[in-house]
Design a protein around this motif. Sequence first.
Motif, mmCIF file in Angstrom:
data_model
loop_
_atom_site.group_PDB
_atom_site.id
_atom_site.type_symbol
_atom_site.label_atom_id
_atom_site.label_comp_id
_atom_site.label_asym_id
_atom_site.label_seq_id
_atom_site.Cartn_x
_atom_site.Cartn_y
_atom_site.Cartn_z
ATOM 1 N N ILE A 1 -24.581 -4.673 -21.708
ATOM 2 C CA ILE A 1 -23.244 -4.596 -21.104
ATOM 3 C C ILE A 1 -23.386 -4.040 -19.696
ATOM 4 N N ASP A 2 -22.963 -4.809 -18.707
ATOM 5 C CA ASP A 2 -22.955 -4.339 -17.328
ATOM 6 C C ASP A 2 -21.692 -3.532 -17.087
ATOM 7 N N VAL A 3 -21.874 -2.337 -16.535
ATOM 8 C CA VAL A 3 -20.760 -1.412 -16.326
ATOM 9 C C VAL A 3 -20.691 -1.042 -14.847
ATOM 10 N N ILE A 4 -19.519 -1.174 -14.262
ATOM 11 C CA ILE A 4 -19.303 -0.771 -12.869
ATOM 12 C C ILE A 4 -19.158 0.745 -12.818
ATOM 13 N N LEU A 5 -19.897 1.368 -11.911
ATOM 14 C CA LEU A 5 -19.810 2.818 -11.728
ATOM 15 C C LEU A 5 -18.904 3.118 -10.546
ATOM 16 N N ARG A 6 -17.924 3.979 -10.756
ATOM 17 C CA ARG A 6 -17.031 4.394 -9.680
ATOM 18 C C ARG A 6 -17.024 5.912 -9.610
ATOM 19 N N ARG A 7 -17.323 6.436 -8.441
ATOM 20 C CA ARG A 7 -17.293 7.884 -8.250
ATOM 21 C C ARG A 7 -15.954 8.290 -7.656
ATOM 22 N N SER A 8 -15.415 9.377 -8.174
ATOM 23 C CA SER A 8 -14.115 9.840 -7.719
ATOM 24 C C SER A 8 -14.119 11.350 -7.561
ATOM 25 N N ALA A 9 -13.757 11.795 -6.367
ATOM 26 C CA ALA A 9 -13.692 13.238 -6.125
ATOM 27 C C ALA A 9 -12.498 13.854 -6.851
ATOM 28 N N ARG A 10 -11.512 13.022 -7.187
ATOM 29 C CA ARG A 10 -10.312 13.542 -7.847
ATOM 30 C C ARG A 10 -10.408 13.534 -9.366
#
Length: 230
Positions: free
Chosen positions: A12-21
Amino acid sequence: MGQIRLPGNPDIDVILRRSARARRLSLRLSQLDGRVTLTLPRGVTEAAGLAFLREREGWLRGHLDRHEGMVDVTHGSVLPVDGVERRVLAGPGRSVRLTDDALLVPGSAGDAAARLRGWLRARARNRLAEASDRHAAALGRGYARLTLRDTRSRWGSCTADGGLMYSWRLILAPPEVLDYVAAHEVAHLAQMNHSPAFWAVVERLYGDWRAPRAWLRDNGAGLHRYRFDG
């Protein structure tokens, strides 16, 4: 953004998103295109994210198995028009032709999506213009213009100066659903809100609007499964 792969059968390909909030790890599965997104708060490593995915692997795979995948429109695809599923087939001549159970598209398979998109937009414009004209006449108010878009956030809108906008994908839905959306947006010419007075106008124009509204809520996202851009 980055990407991480959860190994398995299948991977499963998973998009990584970084969030400071973000205050915690969160996992989201898009109902539109089946994409999986993992949000990482500041300071959380990819290794920790992968461990989080493994903990929720059963839940994720179960939802992915039930999710209807995207459909690339070409010869052999099945596509709804007016709420009825039709098989896309190669056809003679120069124009798309609709039968009870097929869409006959001239030209090569590689051109089928673009030809069908143009044909569907034209059909949607004709149907939505007819419905908008009819409801506006019943309301006794004119509208300024009618535009079509491929929006995912809404099926229609009405601006303060009387401009109506619709998603052309409404032509994929049953005719009563398209007609309801037209009545809904035309009603905003009289009531720019969703008050009881607004819904009374919708009911006067369309009748009982609850069934088509429920259809859109339950099935609308599926109309975005069909890809016409390769």
